[in-house]
Design a protein around this motif. Structure first.
Motif, PDB file in Angstrom:
ATOM      1  N   PRO A 120      -5.513  82.302  59.559  1.00 29.53           N
ATOM      2  CA  PRO A 120      -5.044  81.139  58.808  1.00 29.53           C
ATOM      3  C   PRO A 120      -3.537  81.112  58.583  1.00 29.53           C
ATOM      4  CG  PRO A 120      -6.193  82.682  57.356  1.00 29.53           C
ATOM      5  CD  PRO A 120      -6.426  83.152  58.757  1.00 29.53           C
ATOM      6  N   ASP A 121      -2.869  82.266  58.723  1.00 34.90           N
ATOM      7  CA  ASP A 121      -1.413  82.308  58.525  1.00 34.90           C
ATOM      8  C   ASP A 121      -0.637  82.354  59.843  1.00 34.90           C
ATOM      9  OD1 ASP A 121      -2.109  84.869  59.325  1.00 34.90           O
ATOM     10  OD2 ASP A 121      -0.952  85.896  57.767  1.00 34.90           O
ATOM     11  N   ASN A 122      -1.265  81.935  60.946  1.00 38.67           N
ATOM     12  CA  ASN A 122      -0.568  81.996  62.230  1.00 38.67           C
ATOM     13  C   ASN A 122       0.697  81.140  62.259  1.00 38.67           C
ATOM     14  OD1 ASN A 122      -1.881  83.915  63.803  1.00 38.67           O
ATOM     15  ND2 ASN A 122      -3.429  82.486  64.538  1.00 38.67           N
ATOM     16  N   ALA A 123       0.715  80.055  61.516  1.00 40.91           N
ATOM     17  CA  ALA A 123       1.935  79.244  61.442  1.00 40.91           C
ATOM     18  C   ALA A 123       3.058  80.059  60.810  1.00 40.91           C
ATOM     19  CB  ALA A 123       1.681  77.970  60.637  1.00 40.91           C
ATOM     20  N   GLU A 124       2.756  80.733  59.700  1.00 38.00           N
ATOM     21  CA  GLU A 124       3.774  81.557  59.035  1.00 38.00           C
ATOM     22  C   GLU A 124       4.215  82.699  59.934  1.00 38.00           C
ATOM     23  OE1 GLU A 124       3.045  82.741  55.029  1.00 38.00           O
ATOM     24  OE2 GLU A 124       1.938  80.912  54.532  1.00 38.00           O
ATOM     25  N   ARG A 125       3.307  83.269  60.684  1.00 33.18           N
ATOM     26  CA  ARG A 125       3.644  84.376  61.576  1.00 33.18           C
ATOM     27  C   ARG A 125       4.615  83.903  62.668  1.00 33.18           C
ATOM     28  NH1 ARG A 125      -1.498  86.679  64.012  1.00 33.18           N
ATOM     29  NH2 ARG A 125      -0.620  88.773  63.959  1.00 33.18           N
ATOM     30  N   PRO A 179      -3.428  77.298  71.521  1.00 35.95           N
ATOM     31  CA  PRO A 179      -4.629  77.398  70.686  1.00 35.95           C
ATOM     32  C   PRO A 179      -5.394  76.085  70.620  1.00 35.95           C
ATOM     33  CG  PRO A 179      -2.709  78.327  69.569  1.00 35.95           C
ATOM     34  CD  PRO A 179      -2.202  77.609  70.779  1.00 35.95           C
ATOM     35  N   ALA A 180      -6.719  76.204  70.726  1.00 37.21           N
ATOM     36  CA  ALA A 180      -7.570  75.019  70.559  1.00 37.21           C
ATOM     37  C   ALA A 180      -7.691  74.652  69.087  1.00 37.21           C
ATOM     38  CB  ALA A 180      -8.949  75.289  71.156  1.00 37.21           C
ATOM     39  N   GLU A 181      -7.525  75.648  68.204  1.00 35.52           N
ATOM     40  CA  GLU A 181      -7.614  75.417  66.764  1.00 35.52           C
ATOM     41  C   GLU A 181      -6.326  74.792  66.241  1.00 35.52           C
ATOM     42  OE1 GLU A 181      -9.909  79.215  67.755  1.00 35.52           O
ATOM     43  OE2 GLU A 181      -7.952  78.358  68.246  1.00 35.52           O
ATOM     44  N   THR A 182      -6.403  74.180  65.092  1.00 35.51           N
ATOM     45  CA  THR A 182      -5.189  73.668  64.447  1.00 35.51           C
ATOM     46  C   THR A 182      -4.615  74.743  63.529  1.00 35.51           C
ATOM     47  OG1 THR A 182      -6.501  72.689  62.666  1.00 35.51           O
ATOM     48  CG2 THR A 182      -5.937  71.262  64.523  1.00 35.51           C
ATOM     49  N   PHE A 183      -3.309  74.666  63.324  1.00 32.03           N
ATOM     50  CA  PHE A 183      -2.645  75.539  62.376  1.00 32.03           C
ATOM     51  C   PHE A 183      -2.841  74.988  60.963  1.00 32.03           C
ATOM     52  CE2 PHE A 183      -0.500  76.138  66.422  1.00 32.03           C
ATOM     53  CZ  PHE A 183      -0.371  77.514  66.499  1.00 32.03           C
ATOM     54  N   SER A 184      -2.304  75.692  59.970  1.00 31.38           N
ATOM     55  CA  SER A 184      -2.462  75.249  58.591  1.00 31.38           C
ATOM     56  C   SER A 184      -1.819  73.876  58.397  1.00 31.38           C
ATOM     57  CB  SER A 184      -1.838  76.265  57.627  1.00 31.38           C
ATOM     58  OG  SER A 184      -0.470  76.465  57.935  1.00 31.38           O
ATOM     59  N   GLU A 185      -2.400  73.086  57.516  1.00 34.16           N
ATOM     60  CA  GLU A 185      -1.980  71.698  57.322  1.00 34.16           C
ATOM     61  C   GLU A 185      -0.533  71.586  56.844  1.00 34.16           C
ATOM     62  OE1 GLU A 185      -4.708  69.724  54.769  1.00 34.16           O
ATOM     63  OE2 GLU A 185      -6.389  69.847  56.181  1.00 34.16           O
ATOM     64  N   ASP A 186      -0.012  72.639  56.228  1.00 36.02           N
ATOM     65  CA  ASP A 186       1.353  72.580  55.694  1.00 36.02           C
ATOM     66  C   ASP A 186       2.400  73.130  56.670  1.00 36.02           C
ATOM     67  OD1 ASP A 186       0.477  75.186  55.510  1.00 36.02           O
ATOM     68  OD2 ASP A 186       1.087  75.479  53.412  1.00 36.02           O
ATOM     69  N   PHE A 187       2.058  73.248  57.953  1.00 36.23           N
ATOM     70  CA  PHE A 187       2.990  73.786  58.952  1.00 36.23           C
ATOM     71  C   PHE A 187       4.317  73.020  58.918  1.00 36.23           C
ATOM     72  CE2 PHE A 187       2.887  75.635  63.583  1.00 36.23           C
ATOM     73  CZ  PHE A 187       4.101  76.255  63.352  1.00 36.23           C
ATOM     74  N   PRO A 202      -0.931  69.510  63.132  1.00 33.79           N
ATOM     75  CA  PRO A 202      -0.498  70.839  63.586  1.00 33.79           C
ATOM     76  C   PRO A 202      -1.392  71.474  64.651  1.00 33.79           C
ATOM     77  CG  PRO A 202      -1.593  71.027  61.471  1.00 33.79           C
ATOM     78  CD  PRO A 202      -1.580  69.564  61.804  1.00 33.79           C
ATOM     79  N   THR A 203      -1.453  70.825  65.812  1.00 32.78           N
ATOM     80  CA  THR A 203      -2.209  71.384  66.924  1.00 32.78           C
ATOM     81  C   THR A 203      -1.313  72.272  67.780  1.00 32.78           C
ATOM     82  OG1 THR A 203      -1.677  69.535  68.406  1.00 32.78           O
ATOM     83  CG2 THR A 203      -3.624  69.293  67.000  1.00 32.78           C
ATOM     84  N   GLY A 204      -1.935  73.096  68.612  1.00 40.18           N
ATOM     85  CA  GLY A 204      -1.172  73.923  69.533  1.00 40.18           C
ATOM     86  C   GLY A 204      -0.363  73.091  70.511  1.00 40.18           C
ATOM     87  N   ILE A 205      -0.919  71.976  70.969  1.00 38.58           N
ATOM     88  CA  ILE A 205      -0.204  71.097  71.891  1.00 38.58           C
ATOM     89  C   ILE A 205       1.022  70.502  71.209  1.00 38.58           C
ATOM     90  CG2 ILE A 205      -0.328  68.900  73.125  1.00 38.58           C
ATOM     91  CD1 ILE A 205      -1.706  71.089  74.647  1.00 38.58           C
ATOM     92  N   ASN A 206       0.877  70.084  69.965  1.00 42.59           N
ATOM     93  CA  ASN A 206       2.027  69.500  69.258  1.00 42.59           C
ATOM     94  C   ASN A 206       3.097  70.533  68.954  1.00 42.59           C
ATOM     95  OD1 ASN A 206       1.186  66.867  69.343  1.00 42.59           O
ATOM     96  ND2 ASN A 206       0.264  66.869  67.303  1.00 42.59           N
ATOM     97  N   LEU A 207       2.702  71.785  68.740  1.00 36.84           N
ATOM     98  CA  LEU A 207       3.698  72.848  68.583  1.00 36.84           C
ATOM     99  C   LEU A 207       4.461  73.038  69.888  1.00 36.84           C
ATOM    100  CD1 LEU A 207       5.088  75.157  67.089  1.00 36.84           C
ATOM    101  CD2 LEU A 207       3.152  76.636  67.703  1.00 36.84           C
ATOM    102  N   ALA A 208       3.750  73.043  71.009  1.00 36.23           N
ATOM    103  CA  ALA A 208       4.405  73.191  72.314  1.00 36.23           C
ATOM    104  C   ALA A 208       5.334  72.016  72.592  1.00 36.23           C
ATOM    105  CB  ALA A 208       3.360  73.316  73.414  1.00 36.23           C
ATOM    106  N   LYS A 209       4.908  70.813  72.236  1.00 32.04           N
ATOM    107  CA  LYS A 209       5.764  69.631  72.435  1.00 32.04           C
ATOM    108  C   LYS A 209       7.021  69.720  71.561  1.00 32.04           C
ATOM    109  CE  LYS A 209       2.206  66.283  73.804  1.00 32.04           C
ATOM    110  NZ  LYS A 209       1.466  65.048  73.420  1.00 32.04           N
TER     111      LYS A 209
END
Length: 272
Positions: free
Chosen positions: A117-122, A182-190, A210-217
C-alpha cells in the motif's frame, strides 16, 4: 560532447545478482558494464530490498552520504546509502535504504501477494534519495537512464524540483519501458504525496488516477528519450510516448538475441 566525457547514471528497479535474475535485472547488470566498456563513466542505483543478503553481497554503509532525512507525508524518513561492488565488472552499485520502506523481503508485494500500500511513497523516497545522493557525490550526469516503475517519479523531480541545480543542469532523462507496469492502482493520495517545491498540481494531473500506466505517462512527459525495453510493453503507452515527438528506440528482439543492443543503447545516448 565526446563519448569519453559522457557520464551515465543508471536508476534501476532491479540489478542481478542482488535480486533474482529476470530480463530486467539481467539488463540492469549487463548494460552499465557494457556502457563503461565503451569509455563512459557510470553510476548505478537501486533500492536496498530486504531480500538482499548484505553479508553475502558485501554491502556496507557509506557514512558520508547517509544521514539525511526525506520528508514524505509530514514524516521524516532517514536516508541510508549502502554500496557494493561487482568485481568481475569493476562496477559499484549504490543502494537506497530506509527501514520503513525497504526492509521487507519481497520487492513490491506483501507476503500475501498484495501490492504494497505504500509503493507510491517508496517510489517518491527512491527518486529523491537518488537525486540527493548524486548531489552529495558532486557527480554531474549527462544521461540519467531510468528502469522500472519505481524509478518513474525521478524524471518529474529532476525536471521540476531540481531543474536549477547545477549538478543536473545538463542532464537528459532516458526512460526505459518494461512490461512491469503494475496492474494495481497506487494509493489515492499519490498526486498529493508527490508534490514538493517546483512540482505543482498541474504536473501530476494524471496521478489523480494513480494507475501504473499514468505513472509511466507522467515520467514520459518529463523525459528526453524513450526506450521500449520489451516486446510486451503496453501498446497504448508506447503510442502515447511516440506522440510526444521525442526520440524513441523501439524494441529489437534480434539485437537482444545477438548482443548488439548495448551498442544500440550507447548510440541512443549519444543523440542527446
Amino acid at each position: 560532447m565526446g563519448d569519453s566525457a559522457k557520464r551515465v547514471l543508471f536508476v534501476n528497479s532491479e540489478i542481478f545478482p542482488y535480486v533474482p535474475e529476470t530480463f530486467e535485472s539481467s539488463l540492469g547488470r549487463r548494460l552499465p558494464q557494457g556502457i563503461q566498456e565503451r569509455k563512459k563513466e557510470i553510476r548505478s542505483f537501486m533500492p536496498k530490498y530486504g531480500c538482499i543478503n548484505e553479508r553475502k553481497n558485501q554491502l556496507h554503509e557509506v557514512i558520508r552520504l547517509s544521514g539525511m532525512n526525506i520528508i514524505i507525508n509530514d514524516v521524516d524518513r532517514p536516508l541510508v546509502i549502502k554500496v557494493a561492488s561487482i568485481p568481475t565488472a569493476r562496477m559499484q552499485v549504490y543502494f537506497i535504504d530506509n527501514e520503513d520502506y525497504f526492509h521487507r523481503k519481497a520487492l513490491f508485494r506483501e507476503e500475501d501477494g498484495s501490492f504494497c500500500p505504500d509503493n507510491a511513497e517508496r517510489a517518491i523516497f527512491f527518486a529523491r534519495g537518488v537525486l540527493e545522493t548524486v548531489k552529495k557525490l558532486r557527480w554531474a550526469p549527462d544521461i540519467i537512464h531510468c528502469h522500472g516503475w519505481i524509478s518513474h517519479v525521478l524524471p518529474l523531480y529532476l525536471k521540476k524540483a531540481y531543474s536549477n541545480d547545477p549538478i543536473f543542469a545538463s542532464s537528459k532523462v532516458i526512460l526505459s519501458l518494461y512490461d512491469d507496469t503494475p496492474a494495481e492502482t497506487f494509493s489515492e493520495d499519490f498526486a498529493r504525496l508527490v508534490l514538493m517545491d517546483g512540482v505543482g498540481e498541474s504536473d501530476v494531473e494524471l496521478l489523480k488516477d494513480p494507475t501504473g500506466i499514468n505513472l509511466a505517462k507522467t515520467a514520459a512527459l518529463q523525459s528526453d528519450g524513450i526506450i521500449v525495453a520489451g516486446a510486451s510493453v503496453d501498446s497504448g503507452l508506447v503510442g502515447f510516448c511516440k506522440d510526444l515527438k521525442i526520440p524513441v528506440l523501439d524494441y529489437d528482439a534480434k539485437a537482444m538475441e545477438d548482443g548488439s543492443w548495448i551498442e544500440g543503447y550507447n548510440a541512443f545516448y549519444d543523440r542527446f
